[in-house]
Motif scaffolding. Structure first.
Motif, PDB file in Angstrom:
ATOM      1  N   ILE A   1       0.859  -1.186   0.000  1.00  0.00           N
ATOM      2  CA  ILE A   1       0.000   0.000   0.000  1.00  0.00           C
ATOM      3  C   ILE A   1       0.894   1.235   0.000  1.00  0.00           C
ATOM      4  N   VAL A   2       0.622   2.161  -0.904  1.00  0.00           N
ATOM      5  CA  VAL A   2       1.393   3.400  -0.999  1.00  0.00           C
ATOM      6  C   VAL A   2       0.445   4.576  -0.764  1.00  0.00           C
ATOM      7  N   THR A   3       0.783   5.409   0.198  1.00  0.00           N
ATOM      8  CA  THR A   3       0.002   6.603   0.502  1.00  0.00           C
ATOM      9  C   THR A   3       0.476   7.744  -0.383  1.00  0.00           C
ATOM     10  N   ILE A   4      -0.459   8.374  -1.087  1.00  0.00           N
ATOM     11  CA  ILE A   4      -0.126   9.450  -2.025  1.00  0.00           C
ATOM     12  C   ILE A   4      -0.819  10.734  -1.569  1.00  0.00           C
ATOM     13  N   ALA A   5      -0.039  11.752  -1.285  1.00  0.00           N
ATOM     14  CA  ALA A   5      -0.589  13.051  -0.929  1.00  0.00           C
ATOM     15  C   ALA A   5      -1.052  13.767  -2.194  1.00  0.00           C
ATOM     16  N   ALA A   6      -2.218  14.420  -2.115  1.00  0.00           N
ATOM     17  CA  ALA A   6      -2.770  15.106  -3.272  1.00  0.00           C
ATOM     18  C   ALA A   6      -3.479  16.375  -2.829  1.00  0.00           C
ATOM     19  N   LEU A   7      -3.620  17.323  -3.762  1.00  0.00           N
ATOM     20  CA  LEU A   7      -4.276  18.592  -3.476  1.00  0.00           C
ATOM     21  C   LEU A   7      -3.661  19.212  -2.223  1.00  0.00           C
ATOM     22  N   THR A   8      -4.500  19.742  -1.330  1.00  0.00           N
ATOM     23  CA  THR A   8      -3.975  20.386  -0.130  1.00  0.00           C
ATOM     24  C   THR A   8      -3.749  19.401   1.002  1.00  0.00           C
ATOM     25  N   ASP A   9      -4.733  18.524   1.213  1.00  0.00           N
ATOM     26  CA  ASP A   9      -4.642  17.617   2.363  1.00  0.00           C
ATOM     27  C   ASP A   9      -5.290  16.262   2.093  1.00  0.00           C
ATOM     28  N   ASN A  10      -5.480  15.907   0.832  1.00  0.00           N
ATOM     29  CA  ASN A  10      -6.085  14.622   0.486  1.00  0.00           C
ATOM     30  C   ASN A  10      -5.059  13.506   0.460  1.00  0.00           C
ATOM     31  N   TYR A  11      -5.565  12.270   0.620  1.00  0.00           N
ATOM     32  CA  TYR A  11      -4.758  11.077   0.404  1.00  0.00           C
ATOM     33  C   TYR A  11      -5.483  10.133  -0.538  1.00  0.00           C
ATOM     34  N   ASP A  12      -4.748   9.633  -1.542  1.00  0.00           N
ATOM     35  CA  ASP A  12      -5.164   8.495  -2.346  1.00  0.00           C
ATOM     36  C   ASP A  12      -4.205   7.353  -2.032  1.00  0.00           C
ATOM     37  N   PHE A  13      -4.595   6.125  -2.395  1.00  0.00           N
ATOM     38  CA  PHE A  13      -3.787   4.969  -2.006  1.00  0.00           C
ATOM     39  C   PHE A  13      -3.646   3.990  -3.153  1.00  0.00           C
ATOM     40  N   LEU A  14      -2.402   3.653  -3.475  1.00  0.00           N
ATOM     41  CA  LEU A  14      -2.143   2.575  -4.412  1.00  0.00           C
ATOM     42  C   LEU A  14      -2.156   1.251  -3.668  1.00  0.00           C
ATOM     43  N   VAL A  15      -2.804   0.264  -4.261  1.00  0.00           N
ATOM     44  CA  VAL A  15      -2.860  -1.087  -3.710  1.00  0.00           C
ATOM     45  C   VAL A  15      -2.242  -2.007  -4.769  1.00  0.00           C
ATOM     46  N   HIS A  16      -1.101  -2.600  -4.444  1.00  0.00           N
ATOM     47  CA  HIS A  16      -0.345  -3.383  -5.431  1.00  0.00           C
ATOM     48  C   HIS A  16      -0.170  -4.819  -4.957  1.00  0.00           C
ATOM     49  N   ASP A  17      -0.450  -5.741  -5.864  1.00  0.00           N
ATOM     50  CA  ASP A  17      -0.254  -7.167  -5.593  1.00  0.00           C
ATOM     51  C   ASP A  17       1.002  -7.635  -6.324  1.00  0.00           C
ATOM     52  N   PRO A  18       2.104  -7.871  -5.594  1.00  0.00           N
ATOM     53  CA  PRO A  18       3.359  -8.240  -6.259  1.00  0.00           C
ATOM     54  C   PRO A  18       3.265  -9.544  -7.048  1.00  0.00           C
ATOM     55  N   ALA A  19       2.449 -10.479  -6.576  1.00  0.00           N
ATOM     56  CA  ALA A  19       2.373 -11.782  -7.240  1.00  0.00           C
ATOM     57  C   ALA A  19       1.828 -11.667  -8.658  1.00  0.00           C
ATOM     58  N   SER A  20       0.795 -10.852  -8.833  1.00  0.00           N
ATOM     59  CA  SER A  20       0.167 -10.723 -10.140  1.00  0.00           C
ATOM     60  C   SER A  20       0.614  -9.481 -10.899  1.00  0.00           C
ATOM     61  N   GLY A  21       1.160  -8.496 -10.158  1.00  0.00           N
ATOM     62  CA  GLY A  21       1.529  -7.231 -10.762  1.00  0.00           C
ATOM     63  C   GLY A  21       0.376  -6.267 -10.907  1.00  0.00           C
ATOM     64  N   ARG A  22      -0.796  -6.627 -10.437  1.00  0.00           N
ATOM     65  CA  ARG A  22      -1.963  -5.763 -10.583  1.00  0.00           C
ATOM     66  C   ARG A  22      -1.931  -4.644  -9.545  1.00  0.00           C
ATOM     67  N   THR A  23      -2.443  -3.476  -9.961  1.00  0.00           N
ATOM     68  CA  THR A  23      -2.443  -2.303  -9.092  1.00  0.00           C
ATOM     69  C   THR A  23      -3.795  -1.603  -9.176  1.00  0.00           C
TER      70      THR A  23
END
Length: 254
Positions: free
Chosen positions: A4-26
């Protein structure tokens, strides 16, 4: 194990990447701004496959079209909110689940901040994406829903395992901590957390995600059912919803 990767956006928002290493899907949970999401993907050499939207507010969906154009990712969101969301590839309802790689993703009702808000829970990794429902040391303002709906949402989340990691949508934690201490000034766990938050923010470090066990111990909105909180508010005989409503009203004017 999911990354899980926390991504800061705009002024105070967070979006999150969810990555499965086994399949490579994100996947990405919410899409405030495509630029930092695309930068994070490029930095890691990942390809975006899915976008999971929690609710219709612009600061959670504005980047969807740009991401779809850049990556061709599919878009998942609540069926009841489809008329206010970007075009959906997959419509889901609370109580349903879908599969991401080999991981089950449960769709949970999260009404209160908006009506039609959903959260995504991945049992295999004990991760809960709550956006503007349960937040670090707080909960979302009730723009559309009722106190009863938000209390039901928070109570539902409170039944999850203690080690559930809560990924919420904004960096509001320092302000939330100042307010929480007006409700429970003698709560030692809250005092320690407030100090840790102050240090983190001084170092420009995110305070999201947080453990559900820590939210239970310190978040006044999750603690409206506790006798010590009711006593502190002079509401010993009040219902849990009445106490939650009072705490929410105090936060709105804080």
């Amino acid at each position: 194990m999911l990354e899980i990767v926390t991504i800061a956006a705009l002024t105070d928002n967070y979006d999150f990447l969810v990555h499965d290493p086994a399949s490579g899907r994100t996947a990405v949970v919410d899409a405030a701004d495509p630029a930092p999401i695309l930068d994070a993907l490029t930095e890691r050499g990942w390809t975006l496959d899915e976008i999971w939207l929690t609710h219709h507010h612009w600061d959670h969906v504005e980047g969807t079209a740009g991401l779809v154009e850049a990556t061709g990712a599919t878009v998942t969101g609540a069926k009841t909110d489809q008329h206010r969301l970007p075009p959906l590839t997959r419509m889901v309802e609370p109580g349903q689940s879908f599969t991401f790689a080999d991981h089950e993703v449960e769709v949970l009702a999260a009404d209160g901040h908006t009506v039609g808000h959903v959260a995504y829970y991945i049992p295999s990794s004990k991760t809960l994406f709550t956006a503007d429902s349960l937040m670090a040391l707080g909960c979302g303002r009730l723009f559309e829903g009722t106190p009863e709906q938000m209390w039901e949402t928070l109570s539902r989340f409170a039944t999850l395992p203690d080690d559930t990691v809560v990924y919420s949508g904004h960096e509001y934690t320092a302000s939330n901590a100042r307010f929480a201490r007006t409700i429970e000034p003698e709560n030692t766990a809250l005092q320690a957390r407030a100090q840790a938050i102050e240090i983190a923010r001084q170092n420009d470090e995110p305070t999201v995600p947080s453990l559900l066990s820590l939210e239970r111990a310190t978040n006044p909105f999750l603690r409206a059912n506790l006798p010590e909180v009711k006593e502190a508010l002079g509401m010993t005989d009040a219902s849990d919803v009445e106490v939650f409503t009072e705490i929410r009203a105090r936060k709105d004017s804080f």
